[in-house]
Motif scaffolding. Structure first.
Motif, PDB file in Angstrom:
ATOM      1  N   LEU A  35       0.843  -1.185   0.000  1.00 18.07           N
ATOM      2  CA  LEU A  35       0.000   0.000   0.000  1.00 18.07           C
ATOM      3  C   LEU A  35       0.878   1.235   0.000  1.00 18.07           C
ATOM      4  CD1 LEU A  35      -2.463  -1.500   2.486  1.00 18.07           C
ATOM      5  CD2 LEU A  35      -3.199  -0.430   0.384  1.00 18.07           C
ATOM      6  N   PRO A  36       1.083   1.809  -1.173  1.00 20.19           N
ATOM      7  CA  PRO A  36       1.978   2.966  -1.253  1.00 20.19           C
ATOM      8  C   PRO A  36       1.282   4.279  -0.948  1.00 20.19           C
ATOM      9  CG  PRO A  36       1.372   2.251  -3.448  1.00 20.19           C
ATOM     10  CD  PRO A  36       0.593   1.393  -2.476  1.00 20.19           C
ATOM     11  N   LEU A  37       2.079   5.278  -0.741  1.00 14.24           N
ATOM     12  CA  LEU A  37       1.562   6.627  -0.497  1.00 14.24           C
ATOM     13  C   LEU A  37       0.970   7.211  -1.766  1.00 14.24           C
ATOM     14  CD1 LEU A  37       1.622   9.197   1.465  1.00 14.24           C
ATOM     15  CD2 LEU A  37       3.539   9.880   0.036  1.00 14.24           C
ATOM     16  N   HIS A 179       0.360   8.541   7.211  1.00 15.52           N
ATOM     17  CA  HIS A 179      -0.499   7.885   6.215  1.00 15.52           C
ATOM     18  C   HIS A 179      -0.220   6.375   6.196  1.00 15.52           C
ATOM     19  CE1 HIS A 179      -2.485   7.312   2.198  1.00 15.52           C
ATOM     20  NE2 HIS A 179      -1.557   6.378   2.090  1.00 15.52           N
ATOM     21  N   GLU A 180       1.053   6.025   6.199  1.00 19.83           N
ATOM     22  CA  GLU A 180       1.393   4.590   6.178  1.00 19.83           C
ATOM     23  C   GLU A 180       0.993   3.919   7.494  1.00 19.83           C
ATOM     24  OE1 GLU A 180       1.931   3.348   3.421  1.00 19.83           O
ATOM     25  OE2 GLU A 180       2.478   5.141   2.321  1.00 19.83           O
ATOM     26  N   HIS A 183      -2.524   2.923   7.342  1.00 14.08           N
ATOM     27  CA  HIS A 183      -2.799   1.609   6.737  1.00 14.08           C
ATOM     28  C   HIS A 183      -2.640   0.486   7.767  1.00 14.08           C
ATOM     29  CE1 HIS A 183      -3.473   2.959   2.721  1.00 14.08           C
ATOM     30  NE2 HIS A 183      -2.247   3.389   2.503  1.00 14.08           N
ATOM     31  N   GLU A 215      -7.257   4.547   0.592  1.00 14.02           N
ATOM     32  CA  GLU A 215      -6.198   5.558   0.634  1.00 14.02           C
ATOM     33  C   GLU A 215      -6.686   6.863   1.285  1.00 14.02           C
ATOM     34  OE1 GLU A 215      -3.180   4.969   0.144  1.00 14.02           O
ATOM     35  OE2 GLU A 215      -3.380   2.981  -0.742  1.00 14.02           O
ATOM     36  N   HIS A 273      -5.719   6.516  -5.572  1.00 16.44           N
ATOM     37  CA  HIS A 273      -5.497   7.256  -4.323  1.00 16.44           C
ATOM     38  C   HIS A 273      -6.432   8.445  -4.129  1.00 16.44           C
ATOM     39  CE1 HIS A 273      -1.935   4.783  -4.282  1.00 16.44           C
ATOM     40  NE2 HIS A 273      -1.636   5.221  -3.076  1.00 16.44           N
TER      41      HIS A 273
HETATM   42 ZN   LIG Z   1      -1.581   4.552   1.027  1.00 20.36          ZN
END
Ligand SMILES: [Zn+2]
Length: 298
Positions: A35-37, A179-180, A183, A215, A273
């Motif tokens: 799960l990326p930014l 943010h991470e 998750h 997101e 996102h």
């Molecule tokens: Zn994310």
């Protein structure tokens, strides 16, 4: 931000001295479940390509885990450093202070919901590394891997934030980390598992829409953290101008803005996102309410 002599979190692994890592294709595991930014970008011959992303990722592994396959995550002890660290001490100190603060805030906020907050571990790496969700590459930006419950961060991204994304300041960096961590909170609350189930039955477009909700909720959680973050003396760590800095970052990493910059056109069905406006709104909602329940669920 008002960060003084707050404690640093010990929940980290410094892999920056590892030297090179495996890079892509190292174990054939694919991208798995990360799960990326931001929507992933990989430089290919100087051309930055925006991957349509999540559905592809989910078809390889799924949000909540399983099937990431093949690449063993880094096995170092928590709190350890591999080889000769190349980590900038200031970035390290700041990141670990923010991480410690997320641990304090989320332990407190999740307790009334009957959830015992087990902290995530943050892996610092340089250029490339291995995660429980497959290879980590700087070009992917920071991400959370549900399979090993770790955040992967190349702190070079902080420079990118201030230069490429034109969002300088300390709060944009804290927002990335928060943010991470958001998750990870979703993972603990079972939201990632629910999203995975929904995505299994969804079309590609619907799958992307579910990803966008995930997101935006992580952005909202970042705001909730910021609103509740306190110094050891009980002062808010947010200072005048901090949230505005964060808004600039949220705007810069919206899918529409990134797509316009990198490919010249905007394809809403491919968003993973949310738009700049949606990301700003999510961060603001979390910050203004300070309440986890204000952050829209699936
Ligand atoms: Zn994310």
């Amino acid at each position: 931000m008002r960060l003084g002599d707050e404690r640093e979190s010990g929940n980290f692994i410094d892999d920056t001295g590892r030297g090179g890592g495996l890079g892509f294709g190292g174990g054939g595991g694919g991208l798995g479940c990360l799960l990326p930014l931001i929507a992933s970008r990989f430089g290919i011959g100087g051309v930055v390509v925006l991957l349509v992303g999540y559905f592809l990722l989910s078809s390889l592994g799924g949000l909540g885990g399983g099937g990431g396959g093949g690449i063993a995550p880094t096995s170092q002890q928590v709190g350890s450093t591999t080889g000769k660290s190349t980590l900038d001490p200031t970035s390290k100190h700041f990141t670990l202070q923010v991480l410690a603060d997320t641990e304090d805030v989320w332990s407190k906020l999740l307790q009334p919901k009957g959830i015992n907050y087990t902290p995530t571990q943050l892996v610092f790496y340089s250029e490339s590394d291995q995660s429980g969700c497959g290879a980590a590459q700087s070009a992917m930006g920071p991400f959370y891997c549900p399979d090993d419950k770790r955040i992967y961060l190349d702190t070079e991204f902080f420079q990118e934030l201030s230069q490429r994304f034109n969002a300088p300041g300390d709060f944009p960096e804290a927002y990335v980390i928060a943010h991470e961590v958001g998750h990870h909170v979703q993972d603990l609350m079972g939201t990632l598992g629910q999203a995975e189930q929904l995505q299994a039955r969804a079309s590609e477009t619907e799958g992307n829409a579910i990803q966008v909700k995930i997101e935006l909720q992580a952005d909202c959680y970042a705001g909730v953290w910021a609103a509740n973050a306190k110094t050891p003396e009980g002062q808010p760590i947010m200072e005048q101008g901090d949230i505005e800095e964060g808004m600039r970052a949220a705007e810069a990493i919206g899918d529409d803005t990134l797509q316009r910059e990198t490919q010249g056109t905007v394809v809403p069905d491919s968003f993973t996102h949310g738009t700049s406006a949606q990301r700003m709104n999510a961060l603001r909602t979390g910050y203004q309410s300070g309440s986890i329940d204000a952050c829209k669920s699936l």
